[in-house]
Design an enzyme around this catalytic site. Structure first.
Site, mmCIF file in Angstrom:
data_model
loop_
_atom_site.group_PDB
_atom_site.id
_atom_site.type_symbol
_atom_site.label_atom_id
_atom_site.label_comp_id
_atom_site.label_asym_id
_atom_site.label_seq_id
_atom_site.Cartn_x
_atom_site.Cartn_y
_atom_site.Cartn_z
ATOM 1 N N ALA A 1 0.870 -1.171 0.000
ATOM 2 C CA ALA A 1 0.000 0.000 0.000
ATOM 3 C C ALA A 1 0.909 1.224 0.000
ATOM 4 O O ALA A 1 2.065 1.145 0.425
ATOM 5 C CB ALA A 1 -0.883 -0.011 1.235
ATOM 6 N N GLU B 1 -0.834 -9.244 -0.433
ATOM 7 C CA GLU B 1 -2.258 -9.502 -0.172
ATOM 8 C C GLU B 1 -3.054 -9.564 -1.483
ATOM 9 O O GLU B 1 -4.003 -10.339 -1.607
ATOM 10 C CB GLU B 1 -2.800 -8.417 0.769
ATOM 11 N N GLY C 1 0.547 -4.912 0.900
ATOM 12 C CA GLY C 1 -0.680 -4.957 0.089
ATOM 13 C C GLY C 1 -0.475 -5.679 -1.233
ATOM 14 O O GLY C 1 -1.426 -6.219 -1.804
ATOM 15 N N GLU D 1 4.390 -5.012 7.432
ATOM 16 C CA GLU D 1 3.636 -3.921 8.059
ATOM 17 C C GLU D 1 4.085 -3.624 9.486
ATOM 18 O O GLU D 1 4.109 -2.472 9.912
ATOM 19 C CB GLU D 1 2.121 -4.244 8.044
HETATM 20 N N1 DAK Z 1 4.560 3.106 -0.842
HETATM 21 C C1 DAK Z 1 4.942 4.251 -1.457
HETATM 22 N N2 DAK Z 1 6.086 4.384 -2.130
HETATM 23 C C2 DAK Z 1 6.892 3.306 -2.219
HETATM 24 C C3 DAK Z 1 6.559 2.079 -1.607
HETATM 25 C C4 DAK Z 1 5.317 1.993 -0.910
HETATM 26 N N3 DAK Z 1 4.875 0.859 -0.363
HETATM 27 N N4 DAK Z 1 7.540 1.203 -1.857
HETATM 28 C C5 DAK Z 1 8.459 1.877 -2.595
HETATM 29 N N5 DAK Z 1 8.066 3.122 -2.797
HETATM 30 C C6 DAK Z 1 8.766 4.183 -3.538
HETATM 31 C C7 DAK Z 1 9.969 4.687 -2.758
HETATM 32 O O1 DAK Z 1 9.560 5.640 -1.824
HETATM 33 C C8 DAK Z 1 10.811 5.287 -3.868
HETATM 34 O O2 DAK Z 1 10.268 6.541 -4.232
HETATM 35 P P1 DAK Z 1 11.240 7.819 -4.504
HETATM 36 O O3 DAK Z 1 12.029 8.006 -3.253
HETATM 37 O O4 DAK Z 1 12.073 7.400 -5.692
HETATM 38 O O5 DAK Z 1 10.279 8.936 -4.827
HETATM 39 C C9 DAK Z 1 10.566 4.341 -5.035
HETATM 40 O O6 DAK Z 1 9.353 3.638 -4.724
HETATM 41 C C10 DAK Z 1 11.660 3.291 -5.188
HETATM 42 O O7 DAK Z 1 11.827 2.655 -3.930
HETATM 43 P P2 DAK Z 1 13.277 2.550 -3.196
HETATM 44 O O8 DAK Z 1 14.156 3.688 -3.606
HETATM 45 O O9 DAK Z 1 13.004 2.339 -1.758
HETATM 46 O O10 DAK Z 1 13.824 1.224 -3.879
HETATM 47 P P3 DAK Z 1 14.821 0.157 -3.225
HETATM 48 O O11 DAK Z 1 15.191 -0.758 -4.331
HETATM 49 O O12 DAK Z 1 15.925 0.830 -2.470
HETATM 50 O O13 DAK Z 1 13.942 -0.622 -2.169
HETATM 51 C C11 DAK Z 1 11.942 -1.777 -1.391
HETATM 52 C C12 DAK Z 1 12.826 -1.403 -2.607
HETATM 53 C C13 DAK Z 1 10.688 -2.473 -1.920
HETATM 54 C C14 DAK Z 1 12.715 -2.771 -0.490
HETATM 55 C C15 DAK Z 1 11.605 -0.487 -0.603
HETATM 56 O O14 DAK Z 1 11.063 0.454 -1.532
HETATM 57 C C16 DAK Z 1 10.603 -0.732 0.486
HETATM 58 O O15 DAK Z 1 10.935 -1.248 1.553
HETATM 59 N N6 DAK Z 1 9.348 -0.319 0.208
HETATM 60 C C17 DAK Z 1 8.291 -0.423 1.209
HETATM 61 C C18 DAK Z 1 7.825 -1.836 1.293
HETATM 62 C C19 DAK Z 1 6.765 -2.000 2.373
HETATM 63 O O16 DAK Z 1 6.994 -1.724 3.546
HETATM 64 N N7 DAK Z 1 5.579 -2.401 1.939
HETATM 65 C C20 DAK Z 1 4.449 -2.545 2.816
HETATM 66 C C21 DAK Z 1 3.712 -1.259 2.813
HETATM 67 S S1 DAK Z 1 2.439 -1.220 4.022
HETATM 68 C C22 DAK Z 1 -4.102 -0.681 6.774
HETATM 69 C C23 DAK Z 1 -3.093 -1.281 7.502
HETATM 70 C C24 DAK Z 1 -1.909 -1.548 6.905
HETATM 71 C C25 DAK Z 1 -1.701 -1.307 5.588
HETATM 72 C C26 DAK Z 1 -2.726 -0.758 4.856
HETATM 73 C C27 DAK Z 1 -3.912 -0.440 5.441
HETATM 74 N N8 DAK Z 1 -5.284 -0.290 7.394
HETATM 75 C C28 DAK Z 1 -5.684 -0.824 8.647
HETATM 76 C C29 DAK Z 1 -6.048 0.765 6.822
HETATM 77 C C30 DAK Z 1 -0.401 -1.531 5.054
HETATM 78 C C31 DAK Z 1 -0.192 -2.061 3.937
HETATM 79 C C32 DAK Z 1 1.129 -2.059 3.314
HETATM 80 O O17 DAK Z 1 1.232 -2.602 2.291
#
Ligand code: DAK
Length: 257
Positions: free
Chosen positions: A66, A114, A111, A134
């Site tokens: 997400a 998921e 997400g 998360e």
């Molecule tokens: N959201 C937004 N932007 C993201 C992103 C994400 N999930 N993942 C990556 N990006 C963006 C980065 O910010 C970066 O943007 P810029 O800085 O270039 O503008 C670009 O994509 C490239 O990412 P990186 O520079 O970080 O690339 P790397 O190769 O260094 O790293 C990575 C790749 C996938 C390991 C890293 O980007 C990362 O750790 N991303 C986050 C992964 C993550 O944590 N995903 C889970 C997200 S939370 C809810 C409860 C919970 C949720 C939703 C609702 N409710 C109760 C309402 C949570 C859900 C989730 O999915």
């Protein structure tokens, strides 16, 4: 007009959806979810639909989760509304009456994982990375991960993944049953396209019924689920599809469904 975030290609009922936010690793924001739900709402009405493939643009990510930037400032009410929108959309994907294939070409996190869990098939590149990270962000999975993941891989492994937030590689994802196949990245595209075509070429009513039997049966006790299977099996003899399939076998030719 705002730019489309999901590209749709329709090849005679074999549909491919590509989430196209490669700069944000195809992270799911409200706009993507709104577009996806609208497309699925249209697709579920189509009797000519045979199979769906869903993927993310670029070579780096299926969906990296997400959108954290969008979620960062949400109030609890807004977070609930966001989760409801995502749950509704992902449910639509899961209950689409045709097989849905996730083509996972890289990061498949939060997400994104998921979303893949709601698909019938997941085929992954050998460099794909999976996880429910998360808890590392101070939240829990909100798009169904705490419920679909244990149903797919068992409660012990699901608890491992959702409480540690650790990432796993494609081989481990294959071993625990999170994905069906792992392919070298260069071969993944052709494999997934071929698989989708193959699914689309089988008896369409039979494929829909098989999916329904598995999905609906999983939520029932065994006897009720077996009765459901019998009903769907019998229904298969009502139309032309079973006659064509069995006649083709007897006549030593390919069926024309
Ligand atoms: N959201 C937004 N932007 C993201 C992103 C994400 N999930 N993942 C990556 N990006 C963006 C980065 O910010 C970066 O943007 P810029 O800085 O270039 O503008 C670009 O994509 C490239 O990412 P990186 O520079 O970080 O690339 P790397 O190769 O260094 O790293 C990575 C790749 C996938 C390991 C890293 O980007 C990362 O750790 N991303 C986050 C992964 C993550 O944590 N995903 C889970 C997200 S939370 C809810 C409860 C919970 C949720 C939703 C609702 N409710 C109760 C309402 C949570 C859900 C989730 O999915």
């Amino acid at each position: 007009m705002s730019e489309k975030l999901i590209e749709m290609v329709d090849n005679a009922g074999v549909v491919r959806l590509t989430i196209t936010r490669p700069k944000a690793l195809n992270a799911l924001n409200s706009a993507v979810l709104t577009e996806l739900e609208a497309l699925l709402t249209e697709l579920e009405k189509r009797s000519d639909l045979r199979a769906l493939l869903i993927t993310g643009a670029g070579e780096k990510a299926f969906v990296a989760g997400a959108d954290i930037t969008e979620m960062r400032t949400k109030t609890p009410e807004e977070a609930r509304a966001f989760a409801s929108q995502a749950l509704r959309t992902i449910k639509r994907l899961e209950t689409l009456p045709v097989p849905v294939v996730a083509l996972v070409n890289g990061f498949c996190l939060g997400g994104g994982c998921e979303l893949a869990l709601a698909c019938d098939w997941a085929v992954a590149s050998d460099n794909a990375i999976f996880g429910q990270p998360e808890v590392l962000l101070g939240v829990i999975p909100g798009f169904g991960g705490t419920q679909r993941l244990p149903r797919r891989v068992g409660p012990a492994m699901a608890l491992d993944l959702v409480t540690t937030g650790r990432k796993i590689d494609a081989q481990e994802a294959l071993r625990i049953g999170l994905v069906n196949r792992v392919m070298p990245q260069a071969e993944l595209e052709a494999y997934a396209e071929e698989l989708t075509k193959q699914l689309a070429g089988n008896g369409p009513l039979a494929v829909r019924s098989a999916k329904q039997a598995v999905h609906d049966g999983m939520d029932q006790d065994l006897d009720s689920a077996l009765a459901l299977e019998t009903s769907l099996f019998a229904l298969g003899f009502a139309g032309s599809e079973q006659k064509e399939g069995m006649s083709a076998f007897v006549e030593k030719r390919k069926p024309n469904f």
